[in-house]
Structure formats: structure tokens, C-alpha cells
Design an enzyme around this catalytic site. Structure first.
Site, PDB file in Angstrom:
ATOM      1  CB  SER A   7      -0.910  -0.009   1.154  1.00  0.00           C
ATOM      2  OG  SER A   7      -1.492   1.374   1.335  1.00  0.00           O
ATOM      3  CG  HIS A  32      -4.029  -1.507  -1.139  1.00  0.00           C
ATOM      4  ND1 HIS A  32      -4.833  -2.419  -1.472  1.00  0.00           N
ATOM      5  CD2 HIS A  32      -4.496  -0.838  -0.368  1.00  0.00           C
ATOM      6  CE1 HIS A  32      -6.057  -2.257  -0.602  1.00  0.00           C
ATOM      7  NE2 HIS A  32      -5.501  -1.275   0.035  1.00  0.00           N
ATOM      8  CG  ASP A  34      -5.249   2.185   1.217  1.00  0.00           C
ATOM      9  OD1 ASP A  34      -6.167   1.617   1.179  1.00  0.00           O
ATOM     10  OD2 ASP A  34      -4.051   2.168   1.610  1.00  0.00           O
ATOM     11  CG  MET A  36      -8.438   6.980   2.699  1.00  0.00           C
ATOM     12  SD  MET A  36      -7.477   6.862   4.346  1.00  0.00           S
ATOM     13  CE  MET A  36      -6.406   5.537   4.244  1.00  0.00           C
ATOM     14  CG  HIS A  65      -9.170   0.098   0.093  1.00  0.00           C
ATOM     15  ND1 HIS A  65      -8.597  -0.174   1.247  1.00  0.00           N
ATOM     16  CD2 HIS A  65     -10.784  -0.009   0.412  1.00  0.00           C
ATOM     17  CE1 HIS A  65      -9.729  -0.473   2.203  1.00  0.00           C
ATOM     18  NE2 HIS A  65     -10.942  -0.431   1.811  1.00  0.00           N
ATOM     19  CG  MET A  67     -11.213   2.852   2.764  1.00  0.00           C
ATOM     20  SD  MET A  67      -9.871   2.963   3.480  1.00  0.00           S
ATOM     21  CE  MET A  67      -8.522   3.115   2.233  1.00  0.00           C
ATOM     22  CG  MET A 136     -11.497  -2.857   5.780  1.00  0.00           C
ATOM     23  SD  MET A 136     -10.017  -2.391   5.022  1.00  0.00           S
ATOM     24  CE  MET A 136      -9.044  -1.550   6.069  1.00  0.00           C
ATOM     25  CG  ASP A 174      -6.025  -2.832   3.584  1.00  0.00           C
ATOM     26  OD1 ASP A 174      -5.078  -2.774   4.100  1.00  0.00           O
ATOM     27  OD2 ASP A 174      -6.656  -2.084   2.736  1.00  0.00           O
TER      28      ASP A 174
END
Ligand code: DX5
Ligand code: ZN
Length: 220
Positions: A7, A32, A34, A36, A65, A67, A136, A174
């Protein structure tokens, strides 16, 4: 098939292009990413334009991913930016079935992620249309947290249902994955392992990725 997905959340944001090349050269299978939004989780990272700018540096599988509160609104942007796998949260405000359809229609692999409080059964109605379930193992939002061992029952429950239906769905974990916790997660049934701090803060990322892979393999 065991996959290691470092990540970049734990990487150097001023040079994500070279960080991604470094991961490829270190033996990573996926990268990965992330995303957000400061609303679904109390932290903000980056969006589709940043992913698009990293895309030209590497052919690594982009494991995105999301979020974010309204993934459906942005699926097209993330697909066009070069995502290979798009995972959104079951707990988001978007309709789950429609969001799956949108991701699939754009030719990306589809994942649903479950926060720690969401039970395994939440994903069962959608399992046949998913390539991956992301369980998660920390509360989403930040890197560097401790692995939640009590999520292993959930991993095992998802795995059992996948096998019962004869599916090939991947199970990703994760949060807090390191050379020790990877064994526990692999034993429970996970096969895709996100590792932020463990890989990026390591003096030898290639050795860490190899250790993660070997430890997972021998725990299955
Ligand atoms: C947390 C993110 C994770 C994070 C993992 O919300 O989804 O991908 O980067 O970081 P580590 O491996 O440091 O727990
Ligand atoms: Zn993540």
C-alpha cells in the site's frame, strides 16, 4: 494464488511513480491504492488524477481501495485512470448491486470491502458477481495500526461460503499485515495481502515481500 499488494499509503507521496517502480522491482504482485475522502473515513489521500499519473510508470495491477461515501459517482473516473481492481465499501452510501454492475461494465475486477463491524454474511448475496472480498483487519482510515485477530473468523466464514458455492473469489486482508500476521490470515483463508508499513518501512522491501509470500504459502 498468493498475492502481495503493497500500500503506497506508507510510501513517499512526492514520488509515487518511482515508489511504484520500486515495488514492481521488489516483486510485488499488485499496488494497493488507498483512496480516502475525509467523509467515509477521517482522512484524505488522493483521487483518480493521481492514480492516472502513476499509471504510466508501471504495469503492476492497480488494486484500488475506495474508502469514499459515494463510490458509484466516481467509478468511471477510477476505471479511466487505469484501475484494474476496484473495491468499494459495503457500508458506503451507494447501492451495492448497481455499483458492482458499473465496475464490471467498465471491464475492471470488482471487490467489496467489509469494515470490522460488518458481518461476513453482508457480502453473500453478491458473492457470485465479485472477484474479491476485502476483509478489513483494522478500522479503515490510517496505516500503521495493529492487526485485529478477531477478524479471522470472518475471513474463514467468507472462505467457507466461497468454497461451498465452488467460486474462485479472492479474499484480501488489509491492515496490520506483517511477516507474522500474514501466517494467521493465510491460515484463515486469505490469499491477497495488503502491506503498507511492513513493506515501505522495511530496509529491504524485496526481502519483506518474499518473506510475506513464503510465510503465507507455508501457512495454507
Ligand atoms: C487503511 C488502509 C490500508 C493501510 C494499511 O485504511 O486501507 O491499506 O495502508 O497499512 P498498514 O499495512 O500499515 O496497516
Ligand atoms: Zn487499503
Amino acid at each position: 494464488m498468493i498475492r502481495i499488494s503493497p500500500s503506497v499509503l506508507a510510501g513517499d507521496f512526492s514520488s509515487l511513480g518511482s515508489e511504484s517502480v520500486k515495488m514492481k522491482n521488489s516483486g510485488a504482485d499488485y499496488l494497493h491504492l488507498d483512496v480516502m475522502d475525509g467523509h467515509f473515513v477521517p482522512n484524505i489521500t488522493f483521487g483518480a488524477p493521481v492514480i492516472k499519473s502513476i499509471r504510466s510508470y508501471t504495469d503492476l495491477v492497480f488494486d484500488v481501495h475506495l474508502m469514499i461515501s459515494e463510490p458509484l459517482k466516481y467509478i468511471e473516473d477510477f476505471a479511466k485512470a487505469g484501475s484494474d481492481i476496484i473495491t468499494f465499501h459495503f457500508e458506503s452510501d451507494s447501492p451495492v448491486g448497481e455499483t458492482i454492475d458499473k465496475i464490471r461494465s467498465l471491464g475492471c475486477k470488482t471487490g467489496i470491502s467489509l469494515k470490522p463491524a460488518t458481518p461476513a454474511e453482508a457480502v453473500f448475496p453478491y458473492l457470485d458477481r465479485l472477484d474479491m472480498v476485502l476483509v478489513m483487519t483494522v478500522e479503515p482510515g490510517f496505516g500503521g495500526q495493529s492487526f485485529m485477530f478477531d477478524m479471522m473468523d470472518k475471513v474463514a466464514a467468507v472462505k467457507e461460503e466461497i468454497e461451498r458455492r465452488g467460486l474462485k473469489t479472492d479474499i484480501e486482508v488489509d491492515g496490520g499485515i506483517n511477516a507474522e500476521t500474514v501466517c494467521v490470515a493465510a491460515k484463515a483463508g486469505a490469499n491477497v495481502f495488503v502491506a503498507g508499513s511492513a513493506v515501505f518501512k522495511s530496509e529491504d522491501p524485496a526481502k519483506m515481500i518474499e518473506d510475506l509470500k513464503n510465510n503465507a504459502l507455508k501457512s495454507v
